[in-house]
Design an enzyme around this catalytic site. Structure first.
Site, PDB file in Angstrom:
ATOM      1  N   MET A 294       0.848  -1.197   0.000  1.00  0.00           N
ATOM      2  CA  MET A 294       0.000   0.000   0.000  1.00  0.00           C
ATOM      3  C   MET A 294       0.884   1.248   0.000  1.00  0.00           C
ATOM      4  O   MET A 294       0.441   2.335   0.387  1.00  0.00           O
ATOM      5  CB  MET A 294      -0.938  -0.012   1.206  1.00  0.00           C
ATOM      6  CG  MET A 294      -1.928  -1.181   1.138  1.00  0.00           C
ATOM      7  SD  MET A 294      -3.482  -0.873   1.961  1.00  0.00           S
ATOM      8  CE  MET A 294      -2.915  -0.622   3.634  1.00  0.00           C
ATOM      9  N   GLY A 295       2.139   1.100  -0.416  1.00  0.00           N
ATOM     10  CA  GLY A 295       3.028   2.254  -0.529  1.00  0.00           C
ATOM     11  C   GLY A 295       3.558   2.719   0.816  1.00  0.00           C
ATOM     12  O   GLY A 295       3.544   1.963   1.790  1.00  0.00           O
ATOM     13  N   ALA A 296       4.043   3.984   0.859  1.00  0.00           N
ATOM     14  CA  ALA A 296       4.755   4.511   2.035  1.00  0.00           C
ATOM     15  C   ALA A 296       5.841   3.489   2.411  1.00  0.00           C
ATOM     16  O   ALA A 296       5.928   3.038   3.554  1.00  0.00           O
ATOM     17  CB  ALA A 296       3.806   4.793   3.201  1.00  0.00           C
TER      18      ALA A 296
ATOM     19  N   ASP B 157       2.245  -8.844   9.523  1.00  0.00           N
ATOM     20  CA  ASP B 157       0.816  -9.100   9.310  1.00  0.00           C
ATOM     21  C   ASP B 157       0.602 -10.612   9.310  1.00  0.00           C
ATOM     22  O   ASP B 157       0.239 -11.222   8.295  1.00  0.00           O
ATOM     23  CB  ASP B 157       0.371  -8.457   7.996  1.00  0.00           C
ATOM     24  CG  ASP B 157       0.486  -6.947   8.048  1.00  0.00           C
ATOM     25  OD1 ASP B 157      -0.200  -6.336   8.874  1.00  0.00           O
ATOM     26  OD2 ASP B 157       1.314  -6.387   7.306  1.00  0.00           O
TER      27      ASP B 157
ATOM     28  N   GLY C  87       5.026  -9.807   4.476  1.00  0.00           N
ATOM     29  CA  GLY C  87       5.781  -9.676   5.722  1.00  0.00           C
ATOM     30  C   GLY C  87       5.037 -10.316   6.891  1.00  0.00           C
ATOM     31  O   GLY C  87       3.801 -10.244   6.984  1.00  0.00           O
TER      32      GLY C  87
ATOM     33  N   GLY D  96      11.270  -2.556   5.506  1.00  0.00           N
ATOM     34  CA  GLY D  96      10.571  -3.846   5.526  1.00  0.00           C
ATOM     35  C   GLY D  96      10.146  -4.233   4.114  1.00  0.00           C
ATOM     36  O   GLY D  96      10.354  -5.370   3.671  1.00  0.00           O
ATOM     37  N   HIS D  97       9.548  -3.256   3.399  1.00  0.00           N
ATOM     38  CA  HIS D  97       9.168  -3.535   2.001  1.00  0.00           C
ATOM     39  C   HIS D  97      10.413  -3.800   1.151  1.00  0.00           C
ATOM     40  O   HIS D  97      10.411  -4.672   0.282  1.00  0.00           O
ATOM     41  CB  HIS D  97       8.425  -2.339   1.401  1.00  0.00           C
ATOM     42  CG  HIS D  97       7.123  -2.018   2.059  1.00  0.00           C
ATOM     43  ND1 HIS D  97       6.932  -0.899   2.832  1.00  0.00           N
ATOM     44  CD2 HIS D  97       5.943  -2.691   2.051  1.00  0.00           C
ATOM     45  CE1 HIS D  97       5.688  -0.886   3.261  1.00  0.00           C
ATOM     46  NE2 HIS D  97       5.061  -1.947   2.822  1.00  0.00           N
TER      47      HIS D  97
ATOM     48  N   GLN E 281     -10.352  -2.342   2.430  1.00  0.00           N
ATOM     49  CA  GLN E 281      -9.857  -3.014   3.645  1.00  0.00           C
ATOM     50  C   GLN E 281      -9.777  -2.081   4.849  1.00  0.00           C
ATOM     51  O   GLN E 281      -9.331  -2.479   5.914  1.00  0.00           O
ATOM     52  CB  GLN E 281      -8.507  -3.685   3.388  1.00  0.00           C
ATOM     53  CG  GLN E 281      -7.337  -2.728   3.214  1.00  0.00           C
ATOM     54  CD  GLN E 281      -6.085  -3.472   2.796  1.00  0.00           C
ATOM     55  OE1 GLN E 281      -5.944  -3.865   1.643  1.00  0.00           O
ATOM     56  NE2 GLN E 281      -5.153  -3.680   3.729  1.00  0.00           N
TER      57      GLN E 281
HETATM   58  O1  PAF Z   1      -0.191  -5.692   3.790  1.00  0.00           O
HETATM   59  C1  PAF Z   1      -0.553  -4.778   3.031  1.00  0.00           C
HETATM   60  O2  PAF Z   1       0.142  -3.805   2.787  1.00  0.00           O
HETATM   61  C2  PAF Z   1      -1.936  -4.859   2.392  1.00  0.00           C
HETATM   62  O3  PAF Z   1      -2.864  -5.429   3.246  1.00  0.00           O
HETATM   63  C3  PAF Z   1      -1.925  -5.565   1.033  1.00  0.00           C
HETATM   64  C4  PAF Z   1      -1.532  -7.028   1.169  1.00  0.00           C
HETATM   65  C5  PAF Z   1      -0.977  -4.862   0.071  1.00  0.00           C
HETATM   66  C6  PAF Z   1      -3.337  -5.537   0.407  1.00  0.00           C
HETATM   67  O4  PAF Z   1      -3.781  -4.231   0.224  1.00  0.00           O
END
Ligand code: PAF
Length: 279
Positions: free
Chosen positions: A29-31, A149, A146, A35-36, A60
């Site tokens: 979801m960016g930002a 979550d 990751g 970690g990403h 969501q």
């Molecule tokens: O974990 C996230 O960033 C979001 O829940 C995902 C998996 C990108 C779905 O919008």
């Protein structure tokens, strides 16, 4: 790196590369933070093509303010993805992902009803809606998520099973700041005082692991909540100690199977989650 705004651009860009070998996918979801970056690095190491998506998925968010305040840093995100060797990034509008409202309702049983499921009604249904659409657009061989979550991974695996999807879901370890705070896009929303208090969450979870030797599960849950709530910046929403597969609460450390502690903490208006493995 190719930036795609539409599904057809994305599909064309991917089809040009499919003959090179496996397609790895990192939905976000960016930002983006370190970690990403670690997900992209792993995806890069394991696939011929790396596809990422940056899309703040409205379905969501059960809290309108959370959606409104969610950090959006598109240019910095594109720069980070490019620097990590991403080949294709999908940055669509809401209308592109949802030309029609998605009315599908998923049933995840207990794993969707506890913890985040109980406190964020509709959240996992929205996650399943968007991830299934993204999987449909990208058709990846592997997708990377990751472990912060933790429950989301269980939901996505269940969704894949229900939809008959055979891609591999790759679970990647939590990346932490030097002081132990789990990296999260929401950390940027913390005030300096809240940021200073937030490492107490991981510190307490880490300290609670040693308590297994003399304290039982109930005492440990109570202790974790008390420790964290004693900081006036932090308010525990839930803390549960669960079986890693069923996500049902366990009542003994002798439980057969691996055990995790999962927490959500309200820090002012910001909600943080984290988890720890007990065994
Ligand atoms: O974990 C996230 O960033 C979001 O829940 C995902 C998996 C990108 C779905 O919008």
């Amino acid at each position: 790196m190719k930036i795609c705004r539409t599904v057809s651009e994305l599909k064309n860009a991917i089809s040009e590369r499919r003959s090179l070998g496996s397609i790895g996918f990192v939905p976000t979801m960016g930002a983006l933070h370190a970690g990403h970056a670690s997900l992209i690095e792993r995806c890069r190491a394991e696939n011929a093509t790396v596809v990422a998506s940056v899309f703040v998925n409205p379905t969501q968010f059960n809290d309108k303010n959370d959606l409104k305040n969610y950090p959006r840093t598109e240019e910095a995100d594109a720069a980070l993805l490019e620097s990590k060797g991403c080949d294709i990034v999908f940055m669509p509008s809401v209308e592109e992902v949802y030309p029609e409202p998605d009315t599908r309702v998923f049933d995840f049983g207990t794993i969707g009803a506890v913890m985040e499921g109980a406190h964020r009604p509709g959240h996992f249904n929205g996650v399943a809606q968007v991830v299934s659409r993204l999987f449909d657009f990208v058709n990846p061989d592997k997708a990377y998520f990751g472990e912060k979550d933790f429950q989301q991974i269980a939901i996505i695996k269940s969704m894949c099973k229900q939809l008959g999807l055979t891609l591999e879901i790759v679970e990647c370890p939590i990346v932490r700041e030097a002081d132990g705070l789990a990296m999260s896009s929401r950390n940027t929303l913390l005030s300096p005082e809240q940021r200073a208090a937030a490492p107490v969450i991981h510190m307490t979870l880490a300290a609670s692991v040693a308590r297994k030797e003399w304290a039982d599960v109930e005492e440990t849950k109570k202790w974790v909540k008390e420790q964290i709530d004693s900081n006036n910046m932090l308010k525990v929403e839930y803390y549960d100690i669960v079986d890693s597969l069923t996500l049902c609460s366990v009542d003994s450390w002798e439980h057969d199977g691996s055990i995790y502690g999962c927490i959500a903490v309200q820090v002012g208006d910001v909600r943080l989650i984290d988890n720890i493995r007990y065994k």
